[in-house]
Design an enzyme around this catalytic site. Sequence first.
Site, PDB file in Angstrom:
ATOM      1  CG  ASP A   1      56.087 -15.339 -44.780  1.00 36.71           C
ATOM      2  OD1 ASP A   1      56.158 -16.427 -44.173  1.00 36.71           O
ATOM      3  OD2 ASP A   1      56.368 -14.249 -44.253  1.00 36.71           O
TER       4      ASP A   1
ATOM      5  CG  ASP B   1      57.446 -19.360 -41.636  1.00 43.59           C
ATOM      6  OD1 ASP B   1      57.016 -18.918 -42.711  1.00 43.59           O
ATOM      7  OD2 ASP B   1      58.107 -18.664 -40.832  1.00 43.59           O
TER       8      ASP B   1
END
Length: 414
Positions: free
Chosen positions: A33, A234
């Site tokens: 992440d 992301d």
Amino acid sequence: MCRKVRGCFATWMYYYVLLNIGNPPKLFDLDIDTGSDLTWVQCDAPCNGCTKPRDSQYKPNHNTLPCSHLLCSGLDLPQSKPCDDPDDQCDYEIGYSDHASSVGALVSDEFPLRLENGSTMHPHLTFGCGYDQQSPGPHPPPPTAGILGLGRGKVSISSQLSSLGVTKNVIVHCLSRDGKGGFLSIGDELVPSYGVTWTSLALKPPSKNYKTGPAEILFDDKTTGVKGVSFVFDSGSSYTYFNAEAYQAVLELVRKDLKGKALKDSKEDKSLPVCWKDKRALKSVHDVKKYFKTISLRFGGSQKNGHVFQIPPESYLIITEKGNVCLGILNGTEIGLEDYNIIGDISFQGIMVIYDNEKQRIGWIPSDCDKLPNVGQDNGGDLSEEEAYPRGFGLIGELFTGTDASKYKKDGEL
């Protein structure tokens, strides 16, 4: 505020890496992440809402950090509460845009790492011991043991390794298209010396996300009229999200382009908001990519000087279990992302993405993510080959919701 968007619909995909923590080392599969800072693992403290069995959870051993620790004050999580006493343990609470959350305490432990030159190090790094996990959405929680936070904040693993002088604060990931996974690297060893397209990170206002400067959205190399749009890169997001204006502009162009062609709307397929069906069930995006055009993001100015990130049909379309094709670009405004625009995993496939915190920029280059680049004498090669492993980079695997943990790949460790 960190904004992680996990898969919100029926077709879920997680890219994970296996990471050793502790002494003796224990292996954890962590969701990669770049959209959040804090690394955390499910923790036997005991644990509420954990999906892993107790023997697969992290066991703390009097190694919690106090509130006075520098990284505790550097968490900057809106959900976390201030400490009453500097000697209290540093608690955290982190929430994500899909309404999932993790509550726990900061701990420090050894992270056995193999470096590019073959040597090993055992730095003590700070991460979250998550003892209360909540995933209130309609879908099951992620199958991974936690999150590998690679954002721009001080508590991210890449920032910690950089502050210790172990690596440069550079992250490289390459996500495979064919299910083999890909690779992840922290440090600048894998960054190609040429051929990379770079764009600057937005510095004002300051952001802990990998947020770019303004871009123009193109469809089939023609302007959509949507300009001045910033994007967040992301890897914690399964899909790509546009704000309402950009989403509607692109969707209208896609639908206009499909008029008179074989694909028809499939309102009965609820896998994703917008789907189409063919006369026969589809097996691959390659069966229908001829009907769709490339979407491009042009950063930094004019056609001559702009830096273009291309999203071909195979990087924004998904084939569902029903054999239909769906749009993997979603309306972020509808799920509370406001004006945020996110480039997620679906659009990263087949591309090496470089998050260069040293020079405040993001780069990308089309790559064969099934092979490690040749940056040393004999260190490149197919990821299935044993000789590729001593490079010390994490090999990425793909997980889908409901996957049996016993079937995870065990060949990719940091």
